[in-house]
Design an enzyme around this catalytic site. Structure first.
Site, PDB file in Angstrom:
ATOM      1  N   ASN A 157      31.000  13.574 -47.283  1.00 12.83           N
ATOM      2  CA  ASN A 157      29.664  14.167 -47.215  1.00 12.83           C
ATOM      3  C   ASN A 157      29.340  14.815 -48.556  1.00 12.83           C
ATOM      4  O   ASN A 157      30.105  15.653 -49.052  1.00 12.83           O
ATOM      5  CB  ASN A 157      29.582  15.238 -46.126  1.00 12.83           C
ATOM      6  CG  ASN A 157      28.172  15.763 -45.940  1.00 12.83           C
ATOM      7  OD1 ASN A 157      27.308  15.057 -45.421  1.00 12.83           O
ATOM      8  ND2 ASN A 157      27.922  16.987 -46.375  1.00 12.83           N
ATOM      9  N   GLU A 158      28.223  14.383 -49.162  1.00 15.19           N
ATOM     10  CA  GLU A 158      27.794  14.968 -50.444  1.00 15.19           C
ATOM     11  C   GLU A 158      28.984  15.098 -51.397  1.00 15.19           C
ATOM     12  O   GLU A 158      29.320  16.182 -51.882  1.00 15.19           O
ATOM     13  CB  GLU A 158      27.118  16.319 -50.231  1.00 15.19           C
ATOM     14  CG  GLU A 158      25.827  16.227 -49.450  1.00 15.19           C
ATOM     15  CD  GLU A 158      25.134  17.561 -49.248  1.00 15.19           C
ATOM     16  OE1 GLU A 158      23.909  17.573 -49.000  1.00 15.19           O
ATOM     17  OE2 GLU A 158      25.810  18.609 -49.345  1.00 15.19           O
ATOM     18  N   GLU A 312      19.454  13.578 -45.397  1.00 20.77           N
ATOM     19  CA  GLU A 312      19.178  14.982 -45.113  1.00 20.77           C
ATOM     20  C   GLU A 312      17.939  15.442 -45.868  1.00 20.77           C
ATOM     21  O   GLU A 312      17.770  15.128 -47.042  1.00 20.77           O
ATOM     22  CB  GLU A 312      20.345  15.887 -45.553  1.00 20.77           C
ATOM     23  CG  GLU A 312      21.618  15.784 -44.760  1.00 20.77           C
ATOM     24  CD  GLU A 312      22.643  16.793 -45.244  1.00 20.77           C
ATOM     25  OE1 GLU A 312      22.248  17.857 -45.786  1.00 20.77           O
ATOM     26  OE2 GLU A 312      23.841  16.521 -45.099  1.00 20.77           O
ATOM     27  N   LYS A 361      23.012  29.223 -40.424  1.00 24.73           N
ATOM     28  CA  LYS A 361      22.274  29.493 -39.187  1.00 24.73           C
ATOM     29  C   LYS A 361      20.795  29.774 -39.435  1.00 24.73           C
ATOM     30  O   LYS A 361      19.986  29.682 -38.513  1.00 24.73           O
ATOM     31  CB  LYS A 361      22.919  30.648 -38.427  1.00 24.73           C
ATOM     32  CG  LYS A 361      23.021  31.972 -39.150  1.00 24.73           C
ATOM     33  CD  LYS A 361      23.730  33.008 -38.271  1.00 24.73           C
ATOM     34  CE  LYS A 361      24.017  34.304 -39.020  1.00 24.73           C
ATOM     35  NZ  LYS A 361      25.085  34.133 -40.034  1.00 24.73           N
ATOM     36  N   HIS A 363      19.110  28.021 -41.702  1.00 23.72           N
ATOM     37  CA  HIS A 363      18.564  26.759 -42.197  1.00 23.72           C
ATOM     38  C   HIS A 363      17.804  26.096 -41.054  1.00 23.72           C
ATOM     39  O   HIS A 363      18.308  25.974 -39.939  1.00 23.72           O
ATOM     40  CB  HIS A 363      19.719  25.870 -42.662  1.00 23.72           C
ATOM     41  CG  HIS A 363      19.310  24.662 -43.439  1.00 23.72           C
ATOM     42  ND1 HIS A 363      18.525  23.659 -42.924  1.00 23.72           N
ATOM     43  CD2 HIS A 363      19.598  24.294 -44.723  1.00 23.72           C
ATOM     44  CE1 HIS A 363      18.351  22.717 -43.839  1.00 23.72           C
ATOM     45  NE2 HIS A 363      18.989  23.083 -44.934  1.00 23.72           N
TER      46      HIS A 363
END
Length: 661
Positions: A157-158, A312, A361, A363
């Protein structure tokens, strides 16, 4: 890039613009999952990425595995018609692994060992980490090889988001091996690095270290090679996971999510894209709406204009900026559809349900803390409905424009090294300003890697093309000789691939093509400006430019008596080569760009009333050509009449309309 392969779908399924999010069911009790699926179906979600940060749950201890919960959620999603982009879960190792093997933890340039407790606390070159990670990948691939829910594999991921630059002993050993492969002999390395300077000559590769904190400036080519090596190390990890997935599940496409956004530059994504079946990208608004569109255009160029996956972005506020403001009405849809305009065939968010605990949380998510009875969730449902009206666009390529901007990671890395004429130069800012000015002029603009085929382009802009190896110089010369029109800017053509200066005067490798010569740079102080004869003002940089060839026209001069020509154009047959020796910014470029376009024979595709207010992007495929009109501002604008799949001739503030030709 490998042959383009898209998400697996059942045979006979019509192409569509996919819609979804990162989904983290392991953060929630089992009873929430059924509600999640109900709301996903209401929103039109058809794909989710799962297990991205689930290693600790999948492998709670060495040799212990727990797939029961993942079996349950994959089955539940499949029964509801929702595809699974299954992550390999290797992004963040569990605490037991770093406690048992602290040697997998990254080391900073000053020798600090980073601790677990966040994410991506692993060395890309650690053989110990690689062994454990590939064991996990193998277990996942074998377990779900035949599951029809799996539409794609999501590697890690990323990659490199927090651990791209590791200066550990593992990294040192891998760096030496990389250098030995690149240069063959230590004499080749000494020549490339110019080690005669400051008595840096090496007697063997074993003496070489990463550019750790030193008493003075590290060797610049050493720094550049370490950036290259670090990007390649991430790619090597990607390939290691991909090879296992391809062996066990050859019919499932493999991707990983890039971070083409803002100043993120730790990986050469144009190179990394060759190793995956389709490009995916994560983007979060950090500057303004134009930066978003510019990043989407770069992603399209990296994807070679084939469809790509927006893995994303945010429904509203993020949690990691100094001040995190929610998006305004219409921006959720406009941001999403701008990516679709530039080639995204999947629109996904981080994340599905807003976390109740943890670092993100606050976001935003598709289902916010307020729940389904919220403006945000209603906007999410509305976007899902809008995407269904665009399914005819699915599978189409981004239509090639007549204008391209060259975007080169090697020049980005090299131009911003230390010990340079100025620390104020920002490569990506210059490229974005050209993109904005050209878009303001009403033309479509591609952003392509430096190795792209330039056939079909009338105008190519190469902002701060600092690094120009001989093959690139020859390609640009051939482009101009073939009737193309090139624009190069200050600090271009300066060095070769080893960061060695092209001697004889600047702009080095491009000097003969441009027909100008500069003996010495004249960078400007932070707030200093220099006036030009066309009324524009330059900042950051200036140069005393001498015209050295016939057929060179001076388009603008410096008012400063010591500088002379500021903007020049040399005609070469039916082509031309223009040089801009200062940073003009979007305002200064607004005065220059119309002349550059006219000389190249490029005509605006938008009527004058829409220029600067609307971005036009086109996609083309089996179902025809689709023009996306994106309102960049806060006022309603009137579009041409046409056959609109989405919206209409009255384009609201921050709105998007899509017309089929």
């Amino acid at each position: 890039m490998q042959t383009h392969r898209w998400l697996r779908t059942p045979e006979g399924t019509a192409p569509r613009i996919s819609y979804g999010a990162d989904y983290n069911p392991d953060q929630w009790p089992r009873e929430v999952w059924d509600e999640d699926v109900r709301l996903m179906k209401e929103a039109g979600v058809d794909v989710v990425s799962i297990a991205i940060f689930s290693w600790a749950k999948l492998q709670p201890a060495p040799g212990e595995w727990d797939f029961a919960w993942l079996d349950d959620v994959i089955d539940l999603l499949h029964e509801s018609g929702i595809g699974v982009d299954l992550a390999t879960a290797t992004a963040s190792p569990p605490p037991w692994l770093t406690i048992a093997h602290p040697e997998v933890l990254p080391v900073t340039a000053d020798g600090t060992v980073l601790s677990q407790g966040g994410r991506q606390h692993w060395r890309p070159t650690s053989p110990v980490f690689r062994r454990y990670a590939l064991e996990l990948v193998t277990k996942l691939a074998e377990r779900y090889a035949d599951h029809p829910a799996i539409v794609a594999w999501h590697v890690n991921n990323e990659l490199g988001c927090h651990n791209a630059y590791d200066y550990s002993d593992d990294a040192a050993r891998a760096f030496r091996a990389w250098l030995a492969e690149r240069y063959g002999t230590v004499d080749g390395l000494n020549d490339a690095w110019g080690t005669a300077f400051w008595a840096q000559r090496y007697g063997s590769f074993d003496e070489v270290l990463p550019p750790r904190v030193a008493a003075s400036f590290p060797n610049p080519t050493q720094q550049l090679d370490f950036l290259r090596f670090s990007s390649d190390a991430l790619t090597d990890h990607l390939v290691a996971e991909r090879e296992i997935l391809n062996r066990i599940t050859p019919d499932v496409p493999v991707t990983t999510n890039f971070m083409i956004v803002g100043d993120t530059r730790h990986a050469d994504y144009a190179k990394m894209a060759r190793e995956i079946d389709f490009v995916s990208n994560d983007h979060y608004v950090t500057v303004d709406r134009d930066e978003l569109a510019f990043s989407a255009a770069i992603t399209s160029g990296v994807a070679r204009h084939r469809p790509w996956f927006l893995m994303e972005h945010s429904t509203s506020a993020v949690n990691w900026q100094p001040v995190n403001r929610p998006k305004r009405q219409g921006e959720l849809a406009r941001d999403s559809l701008t990516h679709v305009a530039h080639g995204a065939d999947a629109v996904c968010f981080f994340q599905w349900r807003q976390s109740a605990a943890g670092a993100e949380k606050y976001h935003s998510a598709m289902v916010p803390h307020a729940g389904e009875d919220s403006r945000l969730f209603r906007d999410v449902v509305a976007l899902g409905s809008a995407l269904r009206r665009l399914d005819a666009v699915a599978g189409s390529d981004r239509a090639q424009a007549e204008v391209a901007i060259l975007f080169d990671w090697e020049s980005w890395w090299g131009a911003e090294l230390d010990s340079h004429p100025t620390e104020l130069l920002r490569y990506r800012r210059e490229a974005l300003e050209w993109w904005t000015a050209l878009t303001d002029a009403g033309v479509r603009v591609d952003v392509v890697p430096a190795d792209a085929d330039l056939a079909g382009y009338r105008l190519v802009v190469a902002p701060v093309l600092y690094s120009v190896p001989a093959p690139l110089r020859e390609a640009l010369e051939a482009f101009v000789a073939g009737g193309g029109h090139l624009v190069a800017t200050y600090f271009s053509g300066i060095v070769d691939e080893n960061d060695h200066v092209w001697l004889g005067g600047y702009p080095g490798a491009l000097r003969e093509l441009l027909g100008v010569r500069v003996e010495e740079f004249r960078p400007l102080w932070k707030d200093e400006k220099v006036a030009l004869s066309n009324g524009a003002a330059g900042t950051i940089w200036s140069e005393p430019v001498d015209v050295t060839a016939d057929g060179v026209e001076v388009l603008a001069s410096y008012e400063h008596e010591e500088l002379g020509a500021a903007v020049t154009r040399r005609t070469v047959g039916d082509g031309s080569a223009t040089y801009v020796s200062t940073r003009l910014g979007t305002d200064g470029l607004a005065a220059l760009v119309p002349d550059v376009l006219a000389h190249a024979g490029v005509h605006p595709e938008l009527p004058e009333a829409l220029r600067g207010r609307v971005e036009l992007v086109s996609r083309t495929g089996a179902n025809g050509r689709f023009d996306f009109y994106i309102n960049r501002g806060d006022d309603e604008v009137r579009l041409p009449e046409g056959d609109y799949l989405l919206g209409g001739a009255a384009l609201p503030p921050r709105g998007v309309a899509v017309a089929r030709r």
